[in-house]
Design a protein around this motif. Structure first.
Motif, mmCIF file in Angstrom:
data_model
loop_
_atom_site.group_PDB
_atom_site.id
_atom_site.type_symbol
_atom_site.label_atom_id
_atom_site.label_comp_id
_atom_site.label_asym_id
_atom_site.label_seq_id
_atom_site.Cartn_x
_atom_site.Cartn_y
_atom_site.Cartn_z
ATOM 1 N N LYS A 23 0.939 -1.286 0.018
ATOM 2 C CA LYS A 23 0.177 0.122 -0.009
ATOM 3 C C LYS A 23 0.926 1.241 -0.088
ATOM 4 C CE LYS A 23 -2.139 1.986 3.594
ATOM 5 N NZ LYS A 23 -2.916 2.361 4.784
ATOM 6 N N THR A 24 1.851 0.975 0.849
ATOM 7 C CA THR A 24 2.836 2.272 0.909
ATOM 8 C C THR A 24 3.321 2.662 -0.625
ATOM 9 O OG1 THR A 24 3.565 1.772 3.249
ATOM 10 C CG2 THR A 24 4.955 3.078 2.087
ATOM 11 N N GLN A 28 2.276 1.707 -3.474
ATOM 12 C CA GLN A 28 1.142 2.628 -4.279
ATOM 13 C C GLN A 28 1.066 4.025 -4.099
ATOM 14 O OE1 GLN A 28 -2.072 -0.459 -3.527
ATOM 15 N NE2 GLN A 28 -2.072 -0.817 -5.857
ATOM 16 N N GLU A 29 0.972 4.170 -2.706
ATOM 17 C CA GLU A 29 0.975 5.799 -2.541
ATOM 18 C C GLU A 29 2.023 6.592 -2.950
ATOM 19 O OE1 GLU A 29 0.528 5.477 1.803
ATOM 20 O OE2 GLU A 29 -1.805 5.295 1.542
ATOM 21 N N ARG A 30 3.547 5.991 -2.887
ATOM 22 C CA ARG A 30 4.698 6.563 -3.430
ATOM 23 C C ARG A 30 4.639 7.041 -4.953
ATOM 24 N NH1 ARG A 30 9.374 6.787 -0.535
ATOM 25 N NH2 ARG A 30 10.362 6.543 -2.604
ATOM 26 N N LYS A 90 -3.792 5.382 -6.038
ATOM 27 C CA LYS A 90 -4.704 5.310 -4.821
ATOM 28 C C LYS A 90 -5.084 3.914 -4.493
ATOM 29 C CE LYS A 90 -9.216 6.584 -2.616
ATOM 30 N NZ LYS A 90 -8.526 6.920 -1.292
ATOM 31 N N PRO A 91 -4.303 3.309 -3.354
ATOM 32 C CA PRO A 91 -4.124 1.897 -3.017
ATOM 33 C C PRO A 91 -5.684 1.264 -2.910
ATOM 34 C CG PRO A 91 -2.953 3.397 -1.648
ATOM 35 C CD PRO A 91 -3.648 4.256 -2.348
ATOM 36 N N SER A 143 -6.284 0.091 0.556
ATOM 37 C CA SER A 143 -7.040 0.938 1.236
ATOM 38 C C SER A 143 -8.477 0.764 1.281
ATOM 39 C CB SER A 143 -6.606 2.517 0.923
ATOM 40 O OG SER A 143 -4.970 2.413 1.204
#
Length: 240
Positions: free
Chosen positions: A210-211, A213-215, A219-220, A223
């Motif tokens: 998830k981290t 994807q955010e980087r 949008k994960p 989440s």
């Protein structure tokens, strides 16, 4: 005699390096001139500056490439009268040594030009192409975070990487970061439970993805899945 056979020979000469200033400023830029006989004569601005009053020079006259216009410049070295001037002499000697070594490694001397010299002075920034593949990106992430995280956290990154490598081998798939969705979650969870991985290990891996994807600005999807589970909790869900 050999010319009629189409053969060319170049006379081996010694490359010379001169340092030059072209202004009377107190922050005059220092240029370097690299010359090797008739093969080439190139000049470029270095990153060194000096007060022109601290420059010991010999006026040199030369001609431009079309041999029509004669111009002069101040070739020389710092006069060494101050501590900063003495230090600059040391740095320029180091620069000259490194430039000669770089020049001697160049096999085709005919390819040497002003841009070659500029690239030596300020090497082009190597653009690292960041992979969009999940496992490869984790390795890239670990490399660039190595000095910012603890040794334990660094090792955990490779634990995650190896787990995902085994999962890809099992599924005969290579996942892109953008491919991480609900289907990935389902297959990954099934695989991990079958291999008796601890729920914390599985959750930590998903949270790390998830981290990632955010980087990269995604949008994960995970989440969204977590939010739904908070609204409609499943008894045996391992996702937190």
């Amino acid at each position: 005699m050999w010319a009629k056979y189409g053969l060319k020979f170049y006379i081996c000469t010694m490359a010379t390096i001169k340092f030059i200033i072209q202004s009377n400023s107190d922050t005059a830029g220092i240029y370097v001139r690299l010359k090797d006989g008739r093969l080439f004569d190139v000049k470029a601005k270095t990153n060194f500056i000096i007060d022109s009053k601290d420059w010991k020079c010999e006026n040199v006259k030369t001609k431009n490439s079309d041999n029509k216009k004669t111009f002069s410049f101040k070739a020389g070295m710092p006069n060494g009268k101050s501590e900063s001037s003495k230090q600059l002499i040391i740095e320029l000697h180091r620069f000259r040594t490194n430039l000669l070594e770089h020049y001697n490694k160049k096999t085709n001397k005919l390819e040497i030009n002003t841009q070659w010299l500029k690239d030596f002075i300020n090497p082009p920034v190597q653009v690292v192409e960041v992979s969009n593949k999940l496992v490869e990106y984790i390795e890239y992430y670990a490399l660039h975070k190595k000095n910012d995280i603890s040794k334990a956290s660094y090792k955990k990154l490779f634990v995650i990487k190896h787990l995902l490598e085994r999962f890809q081998k099992e599924t005969k798939s290579e996942y892109l970061i953008k491919d991480i969705d609900m289907n990935f979650k389902l297959h990954f969870e099934t695989y991990c439970l079958k291999e008796n991985y601890a729920p914390n290990t599985i959750a930590r891996t998903i949270n790390f993805i998830k981290t990632i994807q955010e980087r990269i600005g995604l949008k994960p999807i995970i989440s969204l899945m977590i939010s739904l589970l908070n609204i409609f909790p499943l008894k045996k869900s391992i996702w937190i």
